[in-house]
Design a protein around this motif. Structure first.
Motif, PDB file in Angstrom:
ATOM      1  N   VAL A 101      10.785  11.309   1.499  1.00 44.72           N
ATOM      2  CA  VAL A 101      11.035  10.670   0.563  1.00 44.72           C
ATOM      3  C   VAL A 101      10.319   9.880  -0.105  1.00 44.72           C
ATOM      4  O   VAL A 101       9.232   9.564   0.980  1.00 44.72           O
ATOM      5  N   ASP A 102       9.731   9.427  -1.783  1.00 42.81           N
ATOM      6  CA  ASP A 102       9.069   8.699  -1.797  1.00 42.81           C
ATOM      7  C   ASP A 102       9.698   7.163  -1.688  1.00 42.81           C
ATOM      8  O   ASP A 102      10.761   7.513  -1.916  1.00 42.81           O
ATOM      9  N   SER A 103       8.607   6.914  -2.073  1.00 42.59           N
ATOM     10  CA  SER A 103       9.113   4.948  -2.106  1.00 42.59           C
ATOM     11  C   SER A 103       8.574   4.435  -3.081  1.00 42.59           C
ATOM     12  O   SER A 103       7.563   4.300  -2.912  1.00 42.59           O
ATOM     13  N   ALA A 106      -1.894  14.609  -4.538  1.00 44.29           N
ATOM     14  CA  ALA A 106      -2.391  14.305  -3.188  1.00 44.29           C
ATOM     15  C   ALA A 106      -3.168  12.942  -3.673  1.00 44.29           C
ATOM     16  O   ALA A 106      -4.136  12.941  -4.524  1.00 44.29           O
ATOM     17  N   HIS A 107      -2.206  11.975  -2.932  1.00 44.84           N
ATOM     18  CA  HIS A 107      -2.854  10.305  -3.385  1.00 44.84           C
ATOM     19  C   HIS A 107      -2.580   9.006  -1.974  1.00 44.84           C
ATOM     20  O   HIS A 107      -1.784   9.856  -1.280  1.00 44.84           O
ATOM     21  N   CYS A 108      -3.230   8.249  -1.776  1.00 40.04           N
ATOM     22  CA  CYS A 108      -3.045   7.226  -1.223  1.00 40.04           C
ATOM     23  C   CYS A 108      -2.658   7.955  -0.113  1.00 40.04           C
ATOM     24  O   CYS A 108      -1.837   7.974   1.345  1.00 40.04           O
ATOM     25  N   GLN A 167       0.560  -1.398   0.373  1.00 33.46           N
ATOM     26  CA  GLN A 167      -0.381  -0.277  -0.066  1.00 33.46           C
ATOM     27  C   GLN A 167       1.008   0.952   0.113  1.00 33.46           C
ATOM     28  O   GLN A 167       1.571   1.659   0.801  1.00 33.46           O
ATOM     29  N   ASP A 168       0.722   1.909  -1.101  1.00 35.84           N
ATOM     30  CA  ASP A 168       1.181   3.751  -0.962  1.00 35.84           C
ATOM     31  C   ASP A 168       0.469   3.925   0.044  1.00 35.84           C
ATOM     32  O   ASP A 168      -0.438   4.155   0.394  1.00 35.84           O
ATOM     33  N   TRP A 169       1.362   4.741   1.282  1.00 35.97           N
ATOM     34  CA  TRP A 169       0.950   5.035   2.599  1.00 35.97           C
ATOM     35  C   TRP A 169       1.142   6.613   2.832  1.00 35.97           C
ATOM     36  O   TRP A 169       1.950   6.382   4.006  1.00 35.97           O
ATOM     37  N   HIS A 170       0.957   7.552   2.579  1.00 35.89           N
ATOM     38  CA  HIS A 170       1.426   8.881   2.426  1.00 35.89           C
ATOM     39  C   HIS A 170       0.934   9.598   3.344  1.00 35.89           C
ATOM     40  O   HIS A 170      -0.424   9.896   3.915  1.00 35.89           O
ATOM     41  N   PRO A 171       1.648  10.333   4.402  1.00 44.02           N
ATOM     42  CA  PRO A 171       0.826  11.270   5.477  1.00 44.02           C
ATOM     43  C   PRO A 171       0.494  12.538   4.689  1.00 44.02           C
ATOM     44  O   PRO A 171       1.022  12.420   3.115  1.00 44.02           O
TER      45      PRO A 171
HETATM   46 ZN    ZN Z   1       2.925   7.441  -3.970  1.00 48.36          ZN
END
Ligand code: ZN
Ligand code: VGL
Length: 203
Positions: free
Chosen positions: A112-114, A80-82, A45-49
């Protein structure tokens, strides 16, 4: 042991979502068909603050599609997503979540992105998925999901680097294709790196 890795089959990547992947919902049936054939199923899961550095809205004066430097890495700015805990971050409602053994969440560090399920884009921190797979003696992984040209690609390339035998089920992936052909070029990169690309697991 073989493992299936289902990459980012989440609402925000579906048509109508915040970062829609064309035909993204087509991967759900492919994933559901694969799940029963594997002793171990991992889903990411892409799981961003909400303050994540990959969101254009968090950089004044920048727009979606602009490229900035984030901890020394080129970063495309996304809508903005996930965002953690929102409906957009949930798995597609038709995904067979009961068949998933382990969930790896990524992109949680605002700085940082992942894209990869294994490491952040700066390759500084591990998500723990490598240790999880090694502890279960996984030598082979089959990968499908979203999106071919981002999270599937970087997950597959890292898996090869880690010495895993990697098969990408092309029919179970869809690309964002910001530039036409990005998805096909990503497949070429994966093949060149040593991934096996297949259209079906039945042959
Ligand atoms: Zn993402
Ligand atoms: C992804 C862009 C931004 C993906 C995630 O899942 O491929 N792409 N975050």
């Amino acid at each position: 042991m073989d493992a299936l890795i289902l990459v980012d089959i989440q609402n925000d990547f579906m048509p109508g979502g915040a970062l829609p992947v064309p035909d993204g919902d087509a991967v759900v049936a492919a994933a559901n068909a694969l799940i029963p054939g594997f002793g171990l199923v991992v889903a990411t899961q892409d799981w961003h603050p909400s303050d994540h550095g990959s969101f254009a809205v968090n950089h004044e004066g920048y727009e979606v599609g602009d490229v900035i430097d984030l901890v020394g890495e080129q970063q495309i700015l996304w809508p903005a997503h996930c965002v953690q805990g929102t409906p957009g971050a949930s798995f597609h409602s038709a995904l067979d979540v009961a068949g998933i053994d382990h969930v790896t969440r990524k992109g949680t560090d605002p700085g940082v992105d992942s894209y990869s399920a294994f490491f952040d884009n700066a390759h500084r921190r591990s998500t723990g998925l490598e240790d999880f797979l090694r502890a279960r003696d996984v030598g082979r992984v089959v990968i499908c999901g979203l999106a071919t040209d981002y999270c599937v690609k970087f997950t597959a390339l890292d898996a090869v680097d880690l010495g895993l035998d990697v098969t990408v089920l092309v029919s179970g992936c869809r690309a964002v294709n910001i530039a036409p052909g990005d998805g096909d070029r990503a497949l070429d990169e994966m093949r060149d790196a040593g991934c096996r690309l297949v259209r079906t697991l039945l042959t």
